[in-house]
Design a protein around this motif. Structure first.
Motif, PDB file in Angstrom:
ATOM      1  N   ALA A   6       0.842  -1.199   0.000  1.00 21.65           N
ATOM      2  CA  ALA A   6       0.000   0.000   0.000  1.00 21.65           C
ATOM      3  C   ALA A   6       0.873   1.243   0.000  1.00 21.65           C
ATOM      4  O   ALA A   6       1.761   1.389   0.847  1.00 21.65           O
ATOM      5  N   SER A   7       0.621   2.127  -0.960  1.00 26.17           N
ATOM      6  CA  SER A   7       1.362   3.379  -1.029  1.00 26.17           C
ATOM      7  C   SER A   7       0.699   4.307  -2.032  1.00 26.17           C
ATOM      8  O   SER A   7       0.052   3.852  -2.986  1.00 26.17           O
ATOM      9  N   ASP A   8       0.844   5.599  -1.803  1.00 22.94           N
ATOM     10  CA  ASP A   8       0.383   6.588  -2.773  1.00 22.94           C
ATOM     11  C   ASP A   8       1.283   6.634  -4.003  1.00 22.94           C
ATOM     12  O   ASP A   8       0.892   7.161  -5.041  1.00 22.94           O
ATOM     13  N   ILE A  38      -2.130  -1.579  -3.656  1.00 25.17           N
ATOM     14  CA  ILE A  38      -3.210  -0.597  -3.531  1.00 25.17           C
ATOM     15  C   ILE A  38      -2.601   0.795  -3.629  1.00 25.17           C
ATOM     16  O   ILE A  38      -1.695   1.142  -2.863  1.00 25.17           O
ATOM     17  N   THR A  39      -3.083   1.571  -4.567  1.00 27.07           N
ATOM     18  CA  THR A  39      -2.651   2.953  -4.723  1.00 27.07           C
ATOM     19  C   THR A  39      -3.837   3.762  -5.210  1.00 27.07           C
ATOM     20  O   THR A  39      -4.908   3.204  -5.482  1.00 27.07           O
ATOM     21  N   GLN A  68       0.890  14.254  -4.941  1.00 26.20           N
ATOM     22  CA  GLN A  68       0.487  12.882  -5.245  1.00 26.20           C
ATOM     23  C   GLN A  68       0.105  12.084  -3.999  1.00 26.20           C
ATOM     24  O   GLN A  68       0.231  10.848  -3.971  1.00 26.20           O
ATOM     25  N   VAL A  69      -0.379  12.762  -2.969  1.00 27.74           N
ATOM     26  CA  VAL A  69      -0.802  12.097  -1.741  1.00 27.74           C
ATOM     27  C   VAL A  69      -2.276  12.413  -1.508  1.00 27.74           C
ATOM     28  O   VAL A  69      -2.715  13.551  -1.702  1.00 27.74           O
ATOM     29  N   VAL A  70      -3.045  11.418  -1.056  1.00 30.89           N
ATOM     30  CA  VAL A  70      -4.470  11.625  -0.830  1.00 30.89           C
ATOM     31  C   VAL A  70      -4.692  12.384   0.483  1.00 30.89           C
ATOM     32  O   VAL A  70      -3.820  12.421   1.357  1.00 30.89           O
ATOM     33  N   LEU A  71      -5.861  12.963   0.622  1.00 31.64           N
ATOM     34  CA  LEU A  71      -6.213  13.724   1.824  1.00 31.64           C
ATOM     35  C   LEU A  71      -6.298  12.784   3.028  1.00 31.64           C
ATOM     36  O   LEU A  71      -6.989  11.764   2.987  1.00 31.64           O
ATOM     37  N   PRO A  72      -5.609  13.093   4.126  1.00 37.40           N
ATOM     38  CA  PRO A  72      -5.605  12.202   5.302  1.00 37.40           C
ATOM     39  C   PRO A  72      -6.887  12.306   6.124  1.00 37.40           C
ATOM     40  O   PRO A  72      -6.937  12.980   7.152  1.00 37.40           O
ATOM     41  N   THR A  73      -7.938  11.618   5.690  1.00 34.58           N
ATOM     42  CA  THR A  73      -9.218  11.632   6.430  1.00 34.58           C
ATOM     43  C   THR A  73      -9.294  10.516   7.469  1.00 34.58           C
ATOM     44  O   THR A  73     -10.004  10.651   8.462  1.00 34.58           O
ATOM     45  N   MET A  74      -8.616   9.401   7.242  1.00 31.22           N
ATOM     46  CA  MET A  74      -8.575   8.219   8.112  1.00 31.22           C
ATOM     47  C   MET A  74      -9.870   7.408   8.104  1.00 31.22           C
ATOM     48  O   MET A  74      -9.865   6.256   8.533  1.00 31.22           O
ATOM     49  N   THR A 101      -0.168   8.893   2.810  1.00 31.17           N
ATOM     50  CA  THR A 101      -1.353   8.825   3.663  1.00 31.17           C
ATOM     51  C   THR A 101      -2.087   7.505   3.469  1.00 31.17           C
ATOM     52  O   THR A 101      -2.554   6.888   4.437  1.00 31.17           O
ATOM     53  N   LEU A 102      -2.186   7.064   2.227  1.00 31.95           N
ATOM     54  CA  LEU A 102      -2.900   5.831   1.928  1.00 31.95           C
ATOM     55  C   LEU A 102      -2.265   4.626   2.606  1.00 31.95           C
ATOM     56  O   LEU A 102      -2.966   3.720   3.069  1.00 31.95           O
ATOM     57  N   ALA A 103      -0.943   4.603   2.699  1.00 33.56           N
ATOM     58  CA  ALA A 103      -0.255   3.499   3.368  1.00 33.56           C
ATOM     59  C   ALA A 103      -0.626   3.433   4.839  1.00 33.56           C
ATOM     60  O   ALA A 103      -0.909   2.359   5.379  1.00 33.56           O
ATOM     61  N   HIS A 104      -0.657   4.589   5.508  1.00 28.31           N
ATOM     62  CA  HIS A 104      -1.002   4.611   6.934  1.00 28.31           C
ATOM     63  C   HIS A 104      -2.460   4.231   7.163  1.00 28.31           C
ATOM     64  O   HIS A 104      -2.782   3.513   8.122  1.00 28.31           O
ATOM     65  N   GLU A 105      -3.355   4.683   6.286  1.00 32.78           N
ATOM     66  CA  GLU A 105      -4.765   4.329   6.429  1.00 32.78           C
ATOM     67  C   GLU A 105      -4.966   2.829   6.223  1.00 32.78           C
ATOM     68  O   GLU A 105      -5.733   2.193   6.949  1.00 32.78           O
TER      69      GLU A 105
END
Length: 478
Positions: A6-8, A38-39, A68-74, A101-105
């Protein structure tokens, strides 16, 4: 094992993280594991795509927020991430890059689903500026429930342990690797004359890569008409280099190539004699390894994890100052001229007439391009990296699944108690989804990779897989 990367940052975006994810996934596939990526979507590239050897990539339709990073909504991506992880029967979620952000979510959702999570940190961060403070605190919260972390250098491990407050026993050092079957020398692509020396620079033209140092070095080499620069890459600092080039009338000696696809980097490297890296901070620096594999002398600033990447026979280390880098370049140029003189003398006098004695290693420490490639091949190969990563996966798999209570306690240790409410909300959303979209209604994908037969799995090594991938790249760009 069923693994989710998983990564952006992934193809068609190009960079060190993207290449690492792709090559590691190819090697894991060759060793019999199931791997998906998943990206977020890139333009029209949405939905499910299959890449080399059946690597399945989910380009989920999420808008990027910045860089190139998605919004960190969680919470907004929980339904989609849950559906994918259950559908693919994932065991371990492997997140890449602290910026993603996507990796952490994805790792957070995985832990709440009872899966294991592994994180690879590819960068170094400071501790003083505001952005570093915010990033470090967020990373501390995210890694509080991570089973294991991977860093690409020992310097990177120390940095991660300090800024994310991760116990050192939960952090392993696994360097990046390079495909030396693709990054091979080709001395015939260098200038034919005995005087011209090409210095190659390939990097993003940003402040962190030390472009200001490069701008200060160019005028100092103006008095050497046989030294030429080939600069590949793009970024906000490109205008600075172009201005320096125009001001010093070096248009015929400084070539600006602009942004390069990774498949074309080797074609640029093999034209040079010396590779220059002026980075101000690096955890590993893949570029110098690729350059050494192509047979170039490497001159680099001594920052971050760079001193542990290459042996002293392949690299000249300098301080991150204009004068120090200039002295390092002069030493590399002197060695290159000496090697050219020896080669020319051998050619003119012949190898059997005894007129020119063979120089000993004590008087001449230069290595030929193919010797450099072999040294890099022995140090960094994907088979070794994959085996060590598998051990990390097995260690994480042996740990008991996390409970909601333990996850809350770990988050409280970070001192940001409101994040406990986020964990609780994510847990409630997942429980609601268990009722609204029951697991029994989710179609499960086959565990085996239909693109790889059992005979292929037994007879193909990771190096063979990467060589096949390289051959396809060469056919594409030939």
């Amino acid at each position: 094992m069923k693994i989710c990367m998983a990564s952006d940052f992934f193809y068609p975006n190009m960079g060190g993280v993207e290449e690492h994810i792709f090559n590691l996934s190819q090697c894991l596939l060759a060793r019999g594991h199931k791997v998906i990526v998943i990206t977020h979507s890139y333009g029209d590239r949405k939905g499910i795509r299959y890449m080399t050897n059946g690597l399945k990539v989910y380009y989920i339709p999420i808008k990027v927020f910045y860089n190139q990073v998605v919004l960190p909504t969680m919470i907004c991506n929980i339904p989609l991430l849950r559906y994918i992880l259950i559908r693919e029967q994932i065991d371990i979620v492997h997140g890449h890059s602290a910026f993603s952000t996507l990796a952490h979510e994805a790792m957070n959702v995985a832990k709440l689903l009872g899966l294991r999570s592994v994180f690879t940190d590819h960068s170094l961060f400071g501790f003083a500026d505001l952005s570093a403070v915010v990033t470090n605190k967020f990373l501390e919260i995210s890694l509080a429930n991570c089973n294991h972390c991977i860093c690409v250098s020992h310097t990177g491990k120390e940095n991660t342990v300090l800024r994310a407050k991760v116990h050192q026993d939960k952090v392993s050092v696994i360097p990046n690797a390079v495909d030396t079957a693709y990054f091979t020398p080709n001395p015939w692509r260098r200038p034919n004359d005995d005087e011209t020396i090409n210095i190659v620079v390939v990097s993003r033209l940003v402040y962190r890569k030390g472009v200001d140092l490069l701008a200060g070095i160019l005028p100092k080499l103006k008095h050497l008409p046989n030294v030429h620069f080939i600069i590949g890459g793009d970024g906000p600092k490109r205008t600075l280099l172009e201005e320096i080039r125009e001001r010093n009338n070096m248009q015929d000696r400084v070539v600006m190539l602009g942004a390069l696809e990774h498949a074309k980097v080797r074609d640029v490297l093999i034209q040079g004699h010396i590779f220059l890296n002026t980075s101000l901070t690096e955890a590993y620096c893949m570029a110098i390894v690729e350059a050494a594999a192509c047979g170039l002398q490497v001159v680099s600033t001594k920052v971050g994890g760079i001193p542990e990447v290459l042996p002293t026979s392949l690299i000249i280390l300098t301080e991150p100052t204009v004068e120090s880098v200039y002295r390092g370049l002069c030493e590399a140029i002197r060695r290159e001229k000496e090697k050219k003189q020896i080669t020319r003398s051998r050619y003119l006098n012949g190898s059997i007439d005894g007129l020119v004695p063979t120089p000993s290693r004590t008087s001449y420490t230069g290595l030929c391009a193919f010797e450099r490639n072999q040294i890099v091949a022995n140090l960094y190969n994907w088979n070794n990296v994959t085996e060590r990563t598998e051990k990390v996966y097995k260690t994480a798999w042996q740990e008991a699944p996390a409970t909601l209570e333990s996850m809350m306690k770990n988050c409280l240790k970070s001192g940001v108690w409101p994040f406990v409410l986020v964990i609780s909300l994510c847990h409630l959303i997942l429980r609601f989804l268990d009722w609204f979209v029951p697991r029994r209604n989710i179609d499960l994908c086959v565990a085996e990779n239909p693109f790889l037969s059992s005979d292929y799995d037994r007879q193909t090594s990771p190096e063979d897989v990467l060589s096949t991938t390289v051959r396809k790249k060469r056919e594409k760009f030939s």
